[in-house]
Every structure is written in C-alpha cells, then in structure tokens.
Design an enzyme around this catalytic site. Structure first.
Site, mmCIF file in Angstrom:
data_model
loop_
_atom_site.group_PDB
_atom_site.id
_atom_site.type_symbol
_atom_site.label_atom_id
_atom_site.label_comp_id
_atom_site.label_asym_id
_atom_site.label_seq_id
_atom_site.Cartn_x
_atom_site.Cartn_y
_atom_site.Cartn_z
ATOM 1 N N HIS A 1 0.816 -1.435 0.103
ATOM 2 C CA HIS A 1 0.216 -0.141 0.111
ATOM 3 C C HIS A 1 0.851 1.232 0.007
ATOM 4 O O HIS A 1 1.809 1.473 0.969
ATOM 5 C CB HIS A 1 -0.970 -0.100 1.052
ATOM 6 N N ASP B 1 -7.061 17.975 9.188
ATOM 7 C CA ASP B 1 -7.892 17.028 8.975
ATOM 8 C C ASP B 1 -8.557 16.649 7.194
ATOM 9 O O ASP B 1 -7.861 17.594 6.173
ATOM 10 C CB ASP B 1 -9.173 18.818 8.764
#
Ligand SMILES: [Fe+2]
EC number: 1.13.11.5
Length: 390
Positions: free
Chosen positions: A263, A306
């Site tokens: 990944h 965020d």
C-alpha cells in the site's frame, strides 16, 4: 504556474513604448502575487486598468458557522446542495478555516451581467459535472468533467456553461496553490517521477480583447465581502501578455497514479500544495501486487490535518454507503480507516476504478450552516461492528 507563457502581442522589451496602430499607447500592468517575489505576468491593456467609475456597495459572503470546534467524522451529501441560476449565489461554503474555504456549487447559468474577481484567494475549481468555457482577462480555457481549473487570485473571470446541470467542488485558498515542490527541479521543471508533467497542464489559448468604454460591473471578493465595482473600460481589454501568472487547467484523468507492491501512502496522490493544505487525486489504478498485500488503507490518525474526501466516481473500496458527490470529513485528533469488511473485501482485488479528490488541511475545519443541511449525523458511528450498534 511554474512555466512561461506568452499570448497575444507584446513589445520586444518590457517597460518600453508599445504603440497601437493609431499611435496611442498600450498600457502595461504587472500582474503578480506575493509582492514582487511570486509569479507574475506583464499585461498590455487597451486602456488603463485603473478606471473605477463607481463603488456601488458591498455585501457579506463569509461562511455562516454552525460548528466551530469539531471532533466528529461527517458525511455530507454534496448533490443535495440546491442549484442556483447565478454562479456566485450557487457557491455554498461547507467547510472553512482561516486558510481556505471548501465550497460546493451547482450553477445553472453562465455569468452574463458581471465579471468576478477573487482578491483574497486562489481558486481551484474541480468540474464534477458540466462543460463550458472559463473566460478570463488572460485568455480562455475549455473545461469538462474531471478538470481542475486553477485561477490565481486577482484573475478577472466569467464562467460559461453549456448546460444547466453543473456540479463544482471548489477550494478557495488564501495561500498560493502550486504543484508539489518535490516534483520540481531547481529550475521549476516537473521531474520524471512526477505523476504529471507540463504537457498535461493546459494554458489559456484564446485572448478576448475588447476596447469598449461604458459601465462594466466587476464583483470583487475582498476579506469576505463582495464589492460591486463599476469600471469605465471593458475588463477583457488585454492585447497580449507574457509571464508565469495565469490560470490553467489540468484533467484528473491525466494524473498517472504511483503504485507499489504494498500500500502506498496518500502523498503519492498529491497534485497541488500550499502552505496550509494539500490536494490529492485518487485515480483508477492497479492495486498493490505483493501476493499478501492488503490494498485497503490501514487505519491512520493523522494528528495534524483534517481530511476531506470528495467522491467523484467509481467504487469506493474502503467505504460502505458512499456515493458520487459525497464528502467525508475525518477530523484531526482521532483515527479513521476502512469500514467494517472493507479490508477483507480488498484482499486479492487487482484494480480500482475509484475517482476522488482529497483536501487535507493543516488547521482544523469549521462546519457551516449549509454543511449541516446536507450532513449525515450518524456517519461517525459507521465503523461499529453490527453487535455494538444500538
Ligand atoms: Fe485518511
């Protein structure tokens, strides 16, 4: 834009006499950012670009805050934002902080009776639905599904849409937006390991030069207000320019994904950077090819940013119940990761058709009233196992 562009006619030397056919002068303007240190272009106008006739007033367009301190994951159903005929009225900020606004828009009509200029922010407009033409005082760019339009602050523009059904995902950035520094060499050229190169970046190709005098309304965004400024000359009166500061287009379909045996982390998807956030493109690609690879991402707790994901198309392997036009918000401070079953489901998969745009902001985001109208208030519990649900 880190490479040189020339459009229209310019004099041999900058800051020298440049005459019109009738013997009058063209008027030069240095159009730049970051004082005299950033990107700039030299423009030549039919008229002096300073002829303000009237300031008709101003109105507040600051996002209306609903949640200032947030530690809850959300899903927003972006296509539920109400369409509006007017381009500026259609823009609904859903997430905001002092560095950027994240906006959803569904404009139905082209901008006809005014020009628009954002004096505060670079604008990155992702075209999810719709085709048309971005018209600017620095030339025009055609757009279609999958295009990013990068419009530097100060660019005077209009949006022409071919049809009524348009969906835009927009980031307004108080900091300039660049291609990632690590993909550029000392001279600014994109390097061989960059997932895109200069050939993929489309420059303005069609300069509209209009020497009319009259009343021309430019709606100028400055410090969260729109000022209605009437100018005595047509804002598209440039006969030529050259330099590095101009709008450009890049199609997400031209992003070449970087893959690996195991990944790869989100930075391989990075497309743009600023001092305050990054923008990544998740594109259709082959999955990891280690025989025991888990293609789904691992849970991660990025304490410093965020994470906003805007889902565009395809199958979203790590999420259950996510559709095109949805936004997920995973706030800094708590881990997030694949939904129940997604890791198991991913093993043995060889490729994905997912298409998504991610914005990771370094400061926390606040949620607006418009966001709360399309919010899924139960999303933060979507990682629970069945037996733990009430
Ligand atoms: Fe993430």
């Amino acid at each position: 834009m880190p490479f040189y562009h020339k459009l229209g006619k310019i004099p041999h030397k900058r800051h020298t006499v440049f005459r019109k056919p009738d013997g009058g002068l063209y008027y030069e303007q240095l159009f730049g950012t970051i004082g005299f240190d950033g990107m700039s272009s030299n423009l030549y106008h039919e008229h002096r670009p300073t002829q303000v006739k009237e300031i008709k007033g101003s109105y507040d367009v600051r996002p209306k805050l609903a949640v200032e301190n947030n530690l809850k994951s959300y899903r927003f159903k972006g296509f539920q934002i109400t369409p509006h005929p007017d381009y500026l009225e259609s823009r609904k900020p859903v997430l905001t902080n002092s560095d950027c606004d994240i906006i959803l828009a569904s404009p139905q009509q082209s901008t006809e009776d005014y020009f628009y200029k954002n004096a505060d922010s670079d604008e990155l407009i992702f075209i999810h639905k719709g085709t048309g033409k971005l018209r600017t005082h620095l030339g025009n760019l055609d757009f279609k599904y999958g295009d990013y339009l990068l419009i530097p602050r100060g660019t005077i523009y209009k949006m022409d849409f071919d049809e009524e059904d348009n969906r835009l995902f927009i980031v307004e950035s108080r900091r300039p937006i660049y291609t990632p520094k690590r993909y550029r060499n000392w001279f600014g050229q994109l390097l061989e390991h960059s997932p895109f190169c200069e050939r993929d970046l489309r420059q303005p190709y069609e300069l509209e030069t209009n020497d009319e005098r009259g009343d021309f309304l430019i709606k100028i965004k400055k410090q969260g207000k729109i000022f209605d400024m009437v100018y005595a000359t047509h804002p598209f009166d440039v006969v030529g320019y050259d330099g590095y500061n101009y709008p450009y287009a890049f199609s997400i379909h031209d992003f070449e994904p970087i893959t690996g045996r195991i990944h790869q982390p989100p930075p391989v998807h990075q497309t743009f950077e600023t001092d305050a956030f990054v923008v990544c493109s998740f594109c259709p690609r082959k999955y990891d090819y280690h025989p025991d690879a888990i293609p789904a991402p691992y849970s991660h707790s990025n304490i410093d940013s965020d994470e906003v994901l805007y889902y565009v198309d395809g199958d979203f392997m790590s999420r259950n119940d996510i559709e095109a036009g949805h936004i997920s918000l995973h706030p800094a401070g708590i881990p997030h990761g694949p939904h129940p079953g997604a890791v198991e489901r991913s093993i043995g998969q060889v490729e994905t058709e997912e298409l998504a745009v991610m914005v990771d902001t370094f400061k926390p985001l606040m949620l607006t009233e418009d966001a709360m109208e399309i919010a899924d208030e139960s999303y933060h519990k979507s990682w629970l196992e069945e037996e733990d649900k009430e």
